[in-house]
Design a protein around this motif. Structure first.
Motif, PDB file in Angstrom:
ATOM      1  N   ALA A  19       0.949  -1.290   0.290  1.00 39.78           N
ATOM      2  CA  ALA A  19      -0.081  -0.149  -0.085  1.00 39.78           C
ATOM      3  C   ALA A  19       0.893   1.197   0.091  1.00 39.78           C
ATOM      4  O   ALA A  19       0.554   2.057  -0.813  1.00 39.78           O
ATOM      5  N   PRO A  20       1.815   1.441   0.830  1.00 40.15           N
ATOM      6  CA  PRO A  20       2.647   2.587   0.681  1.00 40.15           C
ATOM      7  C   PRO A  20       3.193   3.047  -0.710  1.00 40.15           C
ATOM      8  O   PRO A  20       3.315   4.176  -1.123  1.00 40.15           O
ATOM      9  N   GLU A  26       0.467   6.599  -6.933  1.00 38.79           N
ATOM     10  CA  GLU A  26      -0.749   7.170  -7.078  1.00 38.79           C
ATOM     11  C   GLU A  26      -0.979   8.734  -7.117  1.00 38.79           C
ATOM     12  O   GLU A  26      -1.462   9.536  -7.674  1.00 38.79           O
ATOM     13  N   ALA A  27      -0.536   9.273  -5.798  1.00 40.18           N
ATOM     14  CA  ALA A  27      -0.340  10.449  -5.287  1.00 40.18           C
ATOM     15  C   ALA A  27       0.644  11.565  -6.172  1.00 40.18           C
ATOM     16  O   ALA A  27       0.412  12.512  -6.472  1.00 40.18           O
ATOM     17  N   ALA A  28       1.525  10.770  -6.710  1.00 40.20           N
ATOM     18  CA  ALA A  28       2.955  11.628  -7.306  1.00 40.20           C
ATOM     19  C   ALA A  28       2.389  12.532  -8.580  1.00 40.20           C
ATOM     20  O   ALA A  28       2.557  13.625  -8.642  1.00 40.20           O
ATOM     21  N   ASN A  29       1.543  11.928  -9.430  1.00 38.40           N
ATOM     22  CA  ASN A  29       1.124  12.678 -10.759  1.00 38.40           C
ATOM     23  C   ASN A  29      -0.262  13.587 -10.108  1.00 38.40           C
ATOM     24  O   ASN A  29      -0.028  14.540 -10.946  1.00 38.40           O
ATOM     25  N   SER A  71      10.017   6.890  -5.751  1.00 37.83           N
ATOM     26  CA  SER A  71      10.971   5.793  -5.075  1.00 37.83           C
ATOM     27  C   SER A  71      10.569   5.069  -4.142  1.00 37.83           C
ATOM     28  O   SER A  71      10.231   5.873  -2.690  1.00 37.83           O
ATOM     29  N   GLY A  72      10.084   3.983  -4.141  1.00 41.49           N
ATOM     30  CA  GLY A  72       9.499   3.409  -3.097  1.00 41.49           C
ATOM     31  C   GLY A  72       8.287   3.905  -2.841  1.00 41.49           C
ATOM     32  O   GLY A  72       7.174   4.160  -3.195  1.00 41.49           O
ATOM     33  N   ALA A  73       8.138   4.228  -1.210  1.00 40.36           N
ATOM     34  CA  ALA A  73       6.794   4.801  -0.786  1.00 40.36           C
ATOM     35  C   ALA A  73       6.930   6.313  -0.577  1.00 40.36           C
ATOM     36  O   ALA A  73       6.252   6.993   0.175  1.00 40.36           O
TER      37      ALA A  73
END
Length: 135
Positions: A19-20, A26-29, A71-73
């Protein structure tokens, strides 16, 4: 009954798995899009209009200079265009009375996080939670 509740809790925790990482991706863009909209509108990190340039013309649109990497979470939004002055106006030269501060992204510890990034993370958390845990 308690054992069944504990098993259900364990199943839910295991279901979270990656999930992280999914939340960050999902949040990045979403965060990048919102921050680009803000800077294209001539607003700083706090939503205040950028000070005009010395000649009185509006500050240049720096939205295309923003990028994001995951990068990862975690994700990092970067400002990478020193040619249009954004790099220098983002605190690299230091703030002085006669030099307007046009802060685009947090630069040092203690700077506020862009609310757009926080809101993007909150929305991504909810989408991933719904997908993994339902309800």
């Amino acid at each position: 009954m308690i054992v069944a509740d504990l098993r259900e809790l364990i199943e839910q925790i295991e279901a979270l798995g990656t999930a992280p990482e999914e939340i960050a991706k999902e949040a990045a863009n979403d965060a990048l899009r919102a921050l680009r909209e803000k800077t294209a509108a001539g607003l700083d990190i706090e939503g205040k209009p950028f000070a005009p340039r010395k000649d009185g013309t509006p500050y240049a649109d720096v939205s295309s200079a923003l990028s994001v990497t995951v990068s990862g979470a975690s994700f990092v939004v970067k400002l990478a265009s020193p040619s249009n002055g954004a790099f220098f106006q983002n605190r690299m030269m230091g703030h002085r009375e006669n030099r307007p501060r046009r802060q685009i992204l947090p630069f040092v510890q203690g700077d506020p996080e862009p609310k757009e990034a926080i809101e993007a993370i909150e929305r991504a958390i909810e989408r991933v939670r719904q997908r993994k845990l339902g309800g």
